[in-house]
Design a protein around this motif. Structure first.
Motif, mmCIF file in Angstrom:
data_model
loop_
_atom_site.group_PDB
_atom_site.id
_atom_site.type_symbol
_atom_site.label_atom_id
_atom_site.label_comp_id
_atom_site.label_asym_id
_atom_site.label_seq_id
_atom_site.Cartn_x
_atom_site.Cartn_y
_atom_site.Cartn_z
ATOM 1 N N ASN A 131 -0.989 1.400 0.546
ATOM 2 C CA ASN A 131 -0.771 1.793 -0.745
ATOM 3 C C ASN A 131 0.448 2.734 -1.036
ATOM 4 O OD1 ASN A 131 -1.694 4.342 -3.016
ATOM 5 N ND2 ASN A 131 -1.881 2.375 -3.747
ATOM 6 N N PHE A 132 1.425 2.128 -1.782
ATOM 7 C CA PHE A 132 2.672 2.872 -2.031
ATOM 8 C C PHE A 132 2.464 3.724 -3.320
ATOM 9 C CE2 PHE A 132 4.139 -0.389 0.684
ATOM 10 C CZ PHE A 132 5.428 -0.038 1.388
ATOM 11 N N TRP A 133 2.881 5.210 -3.370
ATOM 12 C CA TRP A 133 2.326 6.007 -4.415
ATOM 13 C C TRP A 133 3.661 7.018 -4.239
ATOM 14 C CZ3 TRP A 133 1.455 11.219 -3.485
ATOM 15 C CH2 TRP A 133 1.205 11.537 -1.982
ATOM 16 N N ALA A 134 3.526 7.766 -5.308
ATOM 17 C CA ALA A 134 4.279 8.956 -5.666
ATOM 18 C C ALA A 134 3.849 10.166 -6.590
ATOM 19 C CB ALA A 134 5.640 8.464 -6.061
ATOM 20 N N LEU A 166 -12.961 3.915 -2.722
ATOM 21 C CA LEU A 166 -12.894 3.059 -1.670
ATOM 22 C C LEU A 166 -12.924 3.686 -0.167
ATOM 23 C CD1 LEU A 166 -10.043 0.706 -3.162
ATOM 24 C CD2 LEU A 166 -12.408 0.194 -2.154
ATOM 25 N N ARG A 167 -12.189 4.929 -0.008
ATOM 26 C CA ARG A 167 -12.322 5.636 1.225
ATOM 27 C C ARG A 167 -13.735 6.216 1.090
ATOM 28 N NH1 ARG A 167 -12.558 11.322 2.333
ATOM 29 N NH2 ARG A 167 -12.562 11.470 -0.102
ATOM 30 N N ALA A 168 -14.515 6.564 0.377
ATOM 31 C CA ALA A 168 -15.908 6.934 0.571
ATOM 32 C C ALA A 168 -16.641 5.814 1.023
ATOM 33 C CB ALA A 168 -16.438 7.495 -0.754
ATOM 34 N N GLU A 169 -16.321 4.454 0.623
ATOM 35 C CA GLU A 169 -17.051 3.431 1.190
ATOM 36 C C GLU A 169 -16.677 2.892 2.502
ATOM 37 O OE1 GLU A 169 -16.214 0.247 -1.760
ATOM 38 O OE2 GLU A 169 -17.044 1.479 -3.317
ATOM 39 N N GLY A 170 -15.536 3.687 3.130
ATOM 40 C CA GLY A 170 -15.195 3.245 4.626
ATOM 41 C C GLY A 170 -14.138 2.430 4.561
ATOM 42 N N VAL A 171 -13.357 2.266 3.509
ATOM 43 C CA VAL A 171 -12.001 1.322 3.584
ATOM 44 C C VAL A 171 -10.927 2.340 4.063
ATOM 45 C CG1 VAL A 171 -10.478 -0.046 2.206
ATOM 46 C CG2 VAL A 171 -12.762 0.058 1.550
ATOM 47 N N THR A 172 -10.326 1.705 4.955
ATOM 48 C CA THR A 172 -9.242 2.357 5.415
ATOM 49 C C THR A 172 -8.060 2.101 4.805
ATOM 50 O OG1 THR A 172 -9.849 1.961 7.870
ATOM 51 C CG2 THR A 172 -7.456 2.353 7.574
ATOM 52 N N ILE A 173 -7.432 3.212 4.238
ATOM 53 C CA ILE A 173 -6.111 3.150 3.274
ATOM 54 C C ILE A 173 -5.030 4.023 3.741
ATOM 55 C CG2 ILE A 173 -5.133 3.667 1.219
ATOM 56 C CD1 ILE A 173 -8.289 3.707 0.183
ATOM 57 N N LEU A 174 -3.899 3.112 4.193
ATOM 58 C CA LEU A 174 -2.742 3.694 4.791
ATOM 59 C C LEU A 174 -1.769 3.894 3.399
ATOM 60 C CD1 LEU A 174 -2.312 1.428 7.632
ATOM 61 C CD2 LEU A 174 -3.522 3.539 7.653
ATOM 62 N N GLY A 175 -1.310 5.353 3.504
ATOM 63 C CA GLY A 175 -0.565 5.802 2.260
ATOM 64 C C GLY A 175 0.912 5.987 2.606
ATOM 65 N N VAL A 176 1.950 5.203 1.634
ATOM 66 C CA VAL A 176 3.237 5.373 1.976
ATOM 67 C C VAL A 176 3.832 6.229 0.583
ATOM 68 C CG1 VAL A 176 5.459 4.037 2.015
ATOM 69 C CG2 VAL A 176 3.395 3.206 3.098
ATOM 70 N N ASN A 177 4.093 7.370 0.927
ATOM 71 C CA ASN A 177 4.659 8.305 -0.275
ATOM 72 C C ASN A 177 6.008 7.824 -0.642
ATOM 73 O OD1 ASN A 177 6.078 11.306 -0.798
ATOM 74 N ND2 ASN A 177 4.376 10.793 -2.128
ATOM 75 N N TYR A 178 6.216 7.159 -1.514
ATOM 76 C CA TYR A 178 7.697 6.831 -2.072
ATOM 77 C C TYR A 178 8.572 7.433 -2.725
ATOM 78 C CZ TYR A 178 10.888 2.949 -3.785
ATOM 79 O OH TYR A 178 11.856 2.301 -4.159
ATOM 80 N N LYS A 179 9.742 7.795 -1.910
ATOM 81 C CA LYS A 179 10.805 8.751 -2.701
ATOM 82 C C LYS A 179 10.545 9.795 -3.523
ATOM 83 C CE LYS A 179 14.219 4.891 -3.502
ATOM 84 N NZ LYS A 179 15.169 4.172 -4.433
ATOM 85 N N TYR A 190 8.237 -3.473 -5.915
ATOM 86 C CA TYR A 190 9.091 -3.360 -7.105
ATOM 87 C C TYR A 190 8.770 -2.174 -7.819
ATOM 88 C CZ TYR A 190 9.187 -8.702 -7.827
ATOM 89 O OH TYR A 190 9.525 -9.835 -7.433
ATOM 90 N N GLY A 191 7.791 -1.392 -7.479
ATOM 91 C CA GLY A 191 7.654 0.069 -8.102
ATOM 92 C C GLY A 191 6.381 0.587 -7.524
ATOM 93 N N VAL A 192 5.925 1.768 -8.116
ATOM 94 C CA VAL A 192 4.592 2.298 -7.625
ATOM 95 C C VAL A 192 3.717 2.586 -8.819
ATOM 96 C CG1 VAL A 192 5.653 3.538 -5.576
ATOM 97 C CG2 VAL A 192 5.669 4.841 -7.872
ATOM 98 N N PRO A 193 2.569 2.522 -8.636
ATOM 99 C CA PRO A 193 1.818 2.101 -7.226
ATOM 100 C C PRO A 193 1.814 0.677 -7.153
ATOM 101 C CG PRO A 193 0.199 2.430 -9.094
ATOM 102 C CD PRO A 193 1.584 2.556 -9.662
ATOM 103 N N GLU A 194 1.738 0.331 -5.648
ATOM 104 C CA GLU A 194 1.614 -1.063 -5.113
ATOM 105 C C GLU A 194 0.705 -1.069 -4.036
ATOM 106 O OE1 GLU A 194 4.959 -4.257 -4.733
ATOM 107 O OE2 GLU A 194 5.164 -3.083 -6.573
#
Length: 179
Positions: A71-74, A90-103, A138-142
């Protein structure tokens, strides 16, 4: 009697043209569908810097045999704030989310996470935007759904709403788990 100028007809003609383009755009099959050159292919390289003392992820984390989201976010992104409760869900359900803090500024990004919570198993900063360019952002979030082999199954531009979660993200995660 005064004669009307041909230029007087121009505004209604322009309006009609714009209205026709609007109607056409609203009736497209999937207005959120943006092409992804990586669908079905290996995810591009991960190139992030640490963000605070959060765990950082690397290429190998994309190929650990498990389905995950990237997940790209800012912090400056209002739609990122809107999607955040669904990421937490989703995190509480056990889904692994990797975050990319963009610019973003590190202090602003860390403040955002301190205020709203951190749904990310690992996170990194893309201060220059280079990783975003490599991923075709293209932009955030993506958000990208990645299968266990590191292949892109889905690229979703925009915030993950409850509707998007059920209609796009969860089905893509099921497809990724089956591959």
């Amino acid at each position: 009697m005064a004669r009307l100028s041909p230029l007087m007809a121009l505004p209604p003609v322009i309006f009609a043209g714009l209205a026709a383009m609007f109607v056409w755009g609203m009736n497209r099959e999937d207005p959120n569908a943006l092409p992804s050159a990586f669908a079905g292919k290996q995810a591009p390289a991960v190139a992030v810097m640490p963000l605070g003392d959060n765990p950082v992820f690397a290429d190998a984390d994309l190929r650990d045999g498990k389905v995950k989201l990237v997940n790209f976010w800012a912090s400056w992104c209002a739609p990122c704030r809107a999607e955040h409760p669904n990421l937490e869900k989703l995190r509480a359900e056990g889904v692994t989310i990797l975050g990319v803090n963009y610019k973003d500024k590190p202090e602003a990004a860390l403040g955002f996470l301190a205020e709203l919570g951190n749904p990310y198993a690992a996170i990194g900063a893309d201060e220059s935007g280079r990783m975003g360019i490599d991923w075709g952002l293209y932009g955030v979030p993506e958000t990208f759904v990645i299968d266990g082999a590191g292949n892109v199954v889905l690229r979703f531009p925009g915030p993950i709403t409850e509707r998007v979660l059920e209609s796009d993200i969860r089905p893509a995660m099921k497809r990724a788990a089956a591959e």
